[in-house]
Design a protein around this motif. Structure first.
Motif, PDB file in Angstrom:
ATOM      1  N   ASN A 328       0.821  -1.215   0.000  1.00 26.98           N
ATOM      2  CA  ASN A 328       0.000   0.000   0.000  1.00 26.98           C
ATOM      3  C   ASN A 328       0.855   1.265   0.000  1.00 26.98           C
ATOM      4  OD1 ASN A 328      -2.548  -1.198  -0.080  1.00 26.98           O
ATOM      5  ND2 ASN A 328      -2.645  -1.440   2.140  1.00 26.98           N
ATOM      6  N   SER A 329       1.969   1.210   0.697  1.00 28.00           N
ATOM      7  CA  SER A 329       2.889   2.359   0.724  1.00 28.00           C
ATOM      8  C   SER A 329       3.468   2.611  -0.663  1.00 28.00           C
ATOM      9  CB  SER A 329       4.030   2.108   1.721  1.00 28.00           C
ATOM     10  OG  SER A 329       3.543   2.036   3.036  1.00 28.00           O
ATOM     11  N   LEU A 330       3.786   1.537  -1.355  1.00 27.05           N
ATOM     12  CA  LEU A 330       4.333   1.652  -2.706  1.00 27.05           C
ATOM     13  C   LEU A 330       3.289   2.199  -3.668  1.00 27.05           C
ATOM     14  CD1 LEU A 330       6.898   1.024  -4.343  1.00 27.05           C
ATOM     15  CD2 LEU A 330       5.964  -1.255  -4.778  1.00 27.05           C
ATOM     16  N   GLU A 331       2.056   1.777  -3.483  1.00 25.84           N
ATOM     17  CA  GLU A 331       0.978   2.184  -4.379  1.00 25.84           C
ATOM     18  C   GLU A 331       0.427   3.578  -4.051  1.00 25.84           C
ATOM     19  OE1 GLU A 331      -3.646   0.861  -5.261  1.00 25.84           O
ATOM     20  OE2 GLU A 331      -2.239  -0.636  -4.500  1.00 25.84           O
ATOM     21  N   LYS A 332       0.305   3.908  -2.755  1.00 23.95           N
ATOM     22  CA  LYS A 332      -0.386   5.127  -2.336  1.00 23.95           C
ATOM     23  C   LYS A 332       0.523   6.258  -1.882  1.00 23.95           C
ATOM     24  CE  LYS A 332      -4.453   2.422  -1.040  1.00 23.95           C
ATOM     25  NZ  LYS A 332      -5.422   2.076   0.016  1.00 23.95           N
ATOM     26  N   ALA A 334       4.352   7.766   0.153  1.00 24.01           N
ATOM     27  CA  ALA A 334       5.135   7.695   1.385  1.00 24.01           C
ATOM     28  C   ALA A 334       4.340   8.065   2.627  1.00 24.01           C
ATOM     29  CB  ALA A 334       6.360   8.603   1.265  1.00 24.01           C
ATOM     30  N   ASP A 335       3.291   8.872   2.473  1.00 20.04           N
ATOM     31  CA  ASP A 335       2.519   9.299   3.647  1.00 20.04           C
ATOM     32  C   ASP A 335       1.354   8.357   3.964  1.00 20.04           C
ATOM     33  OD1 ASP A 335       1.015   9.887   1.433  1.00 20.04           O
ATOM     34  OD2 ASP A 335       0.430  11.906   2.105  1.00 20.04           O
ATOM     35  N   TYR A 336       1.298   7.219   3.263  1.00 19.20           N
ATOM     36  CA  TYR A 336       0.203   6.267   3.488  1.00 19.20           C
ATOM     37  C   TYR A 336       0.145   5.807   4.937  1.00 19.20           C
ATOM     38  CZ  TYR A 336      -1.976   1.704   3.982  1.00 19.20           C
ATOM     39  OH  TYR A 336      -2.718   0.662   4.443  1.00 19.20           O
ATOM     40  N   ALA A 337       1.292   5.413   5.492  1.00 19.25           N
ATOM     41  CA  ALA A 337       1.316   4.852   6.842  1.00 19.25           C
ATOM     42  C   ALA A 337       0.752   5.838   7.867  1.00 19.25           C
ATOM     43  CB  ALA A 337       2.741   4.445   7.224  1.00 19.25           C
ATOM     44  N   LYS A 338       1.180   7.087   7.807  1.00 17.66           N
ATOM     45  CA  LYS A 338       0.728   8.086   8.786  1.00 17.66           C
ATOM     46  C   LYS A 338      -0.765   8.352   8.654  1.00 17.66           C
ATOM     47  CE  LYS A 338       5.163  10.430   9.326  1.00 17.66           C
ATOM     48  NZ  LYS A 338       5.927  11.699   9.166  1.00 17.66           N
ATOM     49  N   LYS A 339      -1.261   8.445   7.430  1.00 15.56           N
ATOM     50  CA  LYS A 339      -2.689   8.695   7.226  1.00 15.56           C
ATOM     51  C   LYS A 339      -3.539   7.512   7.698  1.00 15.56           C
ATOM     52  CE  LYS A 339      -2.386  11.927   3.327  1.00 15.56           C
ATOM     53  NZ  LYS A 339      -2.737  12.154   1.900  1.00 15.56           N
ATOM     54  N   GLU A 340      -3.055   6.303   7.436  1.00 17.51           N
ATOM     55  CA  GLU A 340      -3.797   5.113   7.837  1.00 17.51           C
ATOM     56  C   GLU A 340      -3.808   4.963   9.358  1.00 17.51           C
ATOM     57  OE1 GLU A 340      -6.055   1.533   7.185  1.00 17.51           O
ATOM     58  OE2 GLU A 340      -5.790   3.479   6.231  1.00 17.51           O
ATOM     59  N   PHE A 361      -7.447  -3.699  14.456  1.00 23.40           N
ATOM     60  CA  PHE A 361      -7.003  -2.329  14.155  1.00 23.40           C
ATOM     61  C   PHE A 361      -5.716  -1.986  14.902  1.00 23.40           C
ATOM     62  CE2 PHE A 361     -11.674  -0.978  13.282  1.00 23.40           C
ATOM     63  CZ  PHE A 361     -11.607  -1.621  12.047  1.00 23.40           C
ATOM     64  N   THR A 362      -5.584  -2.458  16.128  1.00 19.31           N
ATOM     65  CA  THR A 362      -4.381  -2.165  16.919  1.00 19.31           C
ATOM     66  C   THR A 362      -3.152  -2.830  16.310  1.00 19.31           C
ATOM     67  OG1 THR A 362      -5.670  -1.947  18.958  1.00 19.31           O
ATOM     68  CG2 THR A 362      -3.315  -2.321  19.202  1.00 19.31           C
ATOM     69  N   LEU A 363      -3.300  -4.063  15.873  1.00 19.19           N
ATOM     70  CA  LEU A 363      -2.184  -4.759  15.215  1.00 19.19           C
ATOM     71  C   LEU A 363      -1.725  -3.996  13.972  1.00 19.19           C
ATOM     72  CD1 LEU A 363      -3.377  -8.475  15.478  1.00 19.19           C
ATOM     73  CD2 LEU A 363      -1.398  -7.477  16.623  1.00 19.19           C
ATOM     74  N   LYS A 364      -2.689  -3.573  13.154  1.00 18.98           N
ATOM     75  CA  LYS A 364      -2.352  -2.819  11.943  1.00 18.98           C
ATOM     76  C   LYS A 364      -1.667  -1.509  12.299  1.00 18.98           C
ATOM     77  CE  LYS A 364      -6.050  -4.624   8.975  1.00 18.98           C
ATOM     78  NZ  LYS A 364      -7.291  -4.291   8.227  1.00 18.98           N
ATOM     79  N   LYS A 365      -2.199  -0.823  13.316  1.00 18.61           N
ATOM     80  CA  LYS A 365      -1.631   0.471  13.718  1.00 18.61           C
ATOM     81  C   LYS A 365      -0.199   0.303  14.223  1.00 18.61           C
ATOM     82  CE  LYS A 365      -2.946   2.539  17.593  1.00 18.61           C
ATOM     83  NZ  LYS A 365      -1.748   2.980  18.339  1.00 18.61           N
ATOM     84  N   ASN A 366       0.025  -0.729  15.018  1.00 19.06           N
ATOM     85  CA  ASN A 366       1.371  -0.968  15.555  1.00 19.06           C
ATOM     86  C   ASN A 366       2.381  -1.225  14.447  1.00 19.06           C
ATOM     87  OD1 ASN A 366       0.315  -0.715  18.105  1.00 19.06           O
ATOM     88  ND2 ASN A 366       0.380  -2.902  18.600  1.00 19.06           N
ATOM     89  N   ILE A 367       1.984  -2.056  13.480  1.00 18.43           N
ATOM     90  CA  ILE A 367       2.895  -2.403  12.380  1.00 18.43           C
ATOM     91  C   ILE A 367       3.120  -1.213  11.459  1.00 18.43           C
ATOM     92  CG2 ILE A 367       3.114  -3.843  10.306  1.00 18.43           C
ATOM     93  CD1 ILE A 367       1.715  -6.083  12.021  1.00 18.43           C
ATOM     94  N   LEU A 368       2.067  -0.473  11.180  1.00 15.09           N
ATOM     95  CA  LEU A 368       2.215   0.740  10.366  1.00 15.09           C
ATOM     96  C   LEU A 368       3.118   1.778  11.049  1.00 15.09           C
ATOM     97  CD1 LEU A 368      -1.430   1.118   9.066  1.00 15.09           C
ATOM     98  CD2 LEU A 368       0.593   0.862   7.627  1.00 15.09           C
ATOM     99  N   SER A 369       3.117   1.756  12.375  1.00 17.34           N
ATOM    100  CA  SER A 369       3.967   2.692  13.122  1.00 17.34           C
ATOM    101  C   SER A 369       5.437   2.435  12.860  1.00 17.34           C
ATOM    102  CB  SER A 369       3.680   2.591  14.625  1.00 17.34           C
ATOM    103  OG  SER A 369       2.370   3.032  14.907  1.00 17.34           O
ATOM    104  N   THR A 370       5.799   1.175  12.563  1.00 13.55           N
ATOM    105  CA  THR A 370       7.205   0.902  12.248  1.00 13.55           C
ATOM    106  C   THR A 370       7.578   1.531  10.900  1.00 13.55           C
ATOM    107  OG1 THR A 370       6.738  -1.220  11.119  1.00 13.55           O
ATOM    108  CG2 THR A 370       7.085  -1.287  13.503  1.00 13.55           C
ATOM    109  N   PHE A 371       6.610   1.571   9.964  1.00 10.87           N
ATOM    110  CA  PHE A 371       6.867   2.215   8.672  1.00 10.87           C
ATOM    111  C   PHE A 371       6.935   3.740   8.838  1.00 10.87           C
ATOM    112  CE2 PHE A 371       5.464  -1.896   7.337  1.00 10.87           C
ATOM    113  CZ  PHE A 371       6.012  -2.118   6.083  1.00 10.87           C
ATOM    114  N   ALA A 372       6.097   4.266   9.722  1.00 12.27           N
ATOM    115  CA  ALA A 372       6.055   5.719   9.912  1.00 12.27           C
ATOM    116  C   ALA A 372       7.215   6.256  10.725  1.00 12.27           C
ATOM    117  CB  ALA A 372       4.742   6.103  10.595  1.00 12.27           C
ATOM    118  N   SER A 373       7.924   5.365  11.439  1.00  9.36           N
ATOM    119  CA  SER A 373       8.980   5.814  12.348  1.00  9.36           C
ATOM    120  C   SER A 373      10.331   6.025  11.673  1.00  9.36           C
ATOM    121  CB  SER A 373       9.143   4.826  13.502  1.00  9.36           C
ATOM    122  OG  SER A 373       9.569   3.563  13.012  1.00  9.36           O
ATOM    123  N   TYR A 374      10.459   5.527  10.433  1.00  9.15           N
ATOM    124  CA  TYR A 374      11.768   5.657   9.748  1.00  9.15           C
ATOM    125  C   TYR A 374      11.773   6.795   8.752  1.00  9.15           C
ATOM    126  CZ  TYR A 374      12.802   1.059  11.724  1.00  9.15           C
ATOM    127  OH  TYR A 374      13.015   0.008  12.577  1.00  9.15           O
TER     128      TYR A 374
END
Length: 374
Positions: A328-332, A334-340, A361-374
């Motif tokens: 989804n990050s590749l398709e949508k 670099a800001d996909y993770a933060k918006k999601e 939702f919490t699992l998705k949010k936690n994993i997306l946070s690793t993408f948003a943190s770098y």
């Protein structure tokens, strides 16, 4: 005399006990919200509580003197849960140690003191009846003109007998914590509401919180070397060679123990923590992916998919969320993770969300946070 440090420790332990047995259905009232909640468009039953004996320096064994508070707490919790949907009645509580002026205003001199505030009035009527949930409900129904019955609170603690002990406890697919108790044991009675909260916190996991009446099933207790009550033993799913539980007896102690032993990530309310779903082995690939250009991202995504295929169990399930997040990050963008993450946080704030959806939702949010943190 006890030192001031000792009294601080005792006070903290006492407040932890009180907070662990009161449900969210009992409204916490303070000096700032009392007039907004009480005396308005609904009647209110308010418990004014404290543990004053804890701070009397002439007391040598103060923790033995808060029996009334301990006895009332689980009954008041049942009352709050039963009247949760009764819009015309509020069940509340005030900590008089924290809000002395509020308690003084309403003439509170002993603990616990229970008062009824009619709809639209701040002049209370003192409750003089028994402290059981049934008696309290009868009073509230009469004063508030309601017809609420004390709800039978479903238990998440699995009751074991000799007939099903081996089937449940020795199941290689379940981690099991077993309490051996006796009905007459005062320590067991004090542990019961906390143990129930432990069971509730892990009800969505492959973790069984169970108990067995060791006084009734003495052969079973003897088989497992039980000589005192309560005795707690842990049976891990990977190795059914039991181990004694020698940790603390408050909710956080049990939650920490189970998370460490079972690989779970729950808090005392049963909600997933920020560590849930995180697969540390994938962190380096996530970092590479986030910092790479689009062409390079596709190559790293392929590596990520290869690594995911090697994983098993719950880790494999979580890792698939990593792959989807990368795609989804590749398709949508670099800001996909933060918006999601923001969208998921809004969803998690909705009270109507089911526990299983909250986990998802919490699992998705936690994993997306690793993408948003770098």
């Amino acid at each position: 005399m006890l030192s001031s440090k000792s009294f601080y420790v005792i006070r903290t332990l006492a407040l932890l006990f009180v907070s662990s047995v009161f449900a969210d259905d009992v409204v916490v009232l303070t000096e700032s919200n009392f007039d907004k909640e009480v005396g308005q468009d609904r009647g209110a039953l308010v418990e004014f509580y404290a543990l004053p004996d804890l701070f009397n320096e002439s007391i040598v064994e103060p923790l033995k003197l808060c029996g009334h508070c301990k006895k009332l707490a689980p009954e008041y919790e049942k009352l709050g849960a039963s009247f949760k949907k009764a819009k015309s009645v509020l069940i509340g509580k005030v900590d008089c140690d924290e809000h002395k002026s509020l308690c003084s205003k309403y003439g509170v001199s002993g603990y616990p003191t229970i008062q009824w505030f009619p709809k639209g009035f701040l002049e209370p009527k003192k409750y003089e009846g028994a402290h059981g949930a049934e008696a309290l409900a009868e009073f509230v129904n009469k004063e508030g003109r309601t017809n609420v019955k004390i709800a039978a609170v479903p238990s998440n603690v699995v009751v074991l007998t000799p007939h099903d002990f081996d089937e449940i406890v020795l199941n290689n697919e379940k981690d099991v914590l077993v309490e051996f108790y006796a009905p007459w044991c005062s320590h067991c009675k004090s542990l019961a509401p906390i143990y129930e909260k432990v069971a509730s916190a892990f009800k969505l996991e492959d973790v069984v919180i169970a108990n067995v009446d060791a006084d009734k099933h003495r052969d079973l207790a003897e088989k497992y070397g039980v000589s005192g009550y309560p005795t707690l033993k842990f049976f891990p799913k990977s190795n059914k060679a039991r181990e004694d539980y020698d940790g603390g007896r408050d909710l956080d102690d049990f939650v920490t123990f189970i998370n460490e032993k079972c690989g779970t990530s729950r808090d005392g309310k049963g909600q997933l923590t920020s560590k849930a779903g995180i697969v540390v082995a994938l962190n380096d690939l996530v970092k590479e992916f986030v910092n790479a250009g689009n062409d390079e991202k596709k190559k790293i995504l392929a590596k990520l998919e290869e690594e995911v295929e090697k994983l098993k169990g719950a880790t494999a399930r979580y890792s698939k969320i990593y792959v989807k997040a990368a795609k989804n990050s590749l398709e949508k963008g670099a800001d996909y993770a933060k918006k999601e993450i923001q969208r998921l946080e809004r969803m998690l704030e909705k009270q109507s969300i089911s526990p299983s959806k909250a986990d998802e939702f919490t699992l998705k949010k936690n994993i997306l946070s690793t993408f948003a943190s770098y």
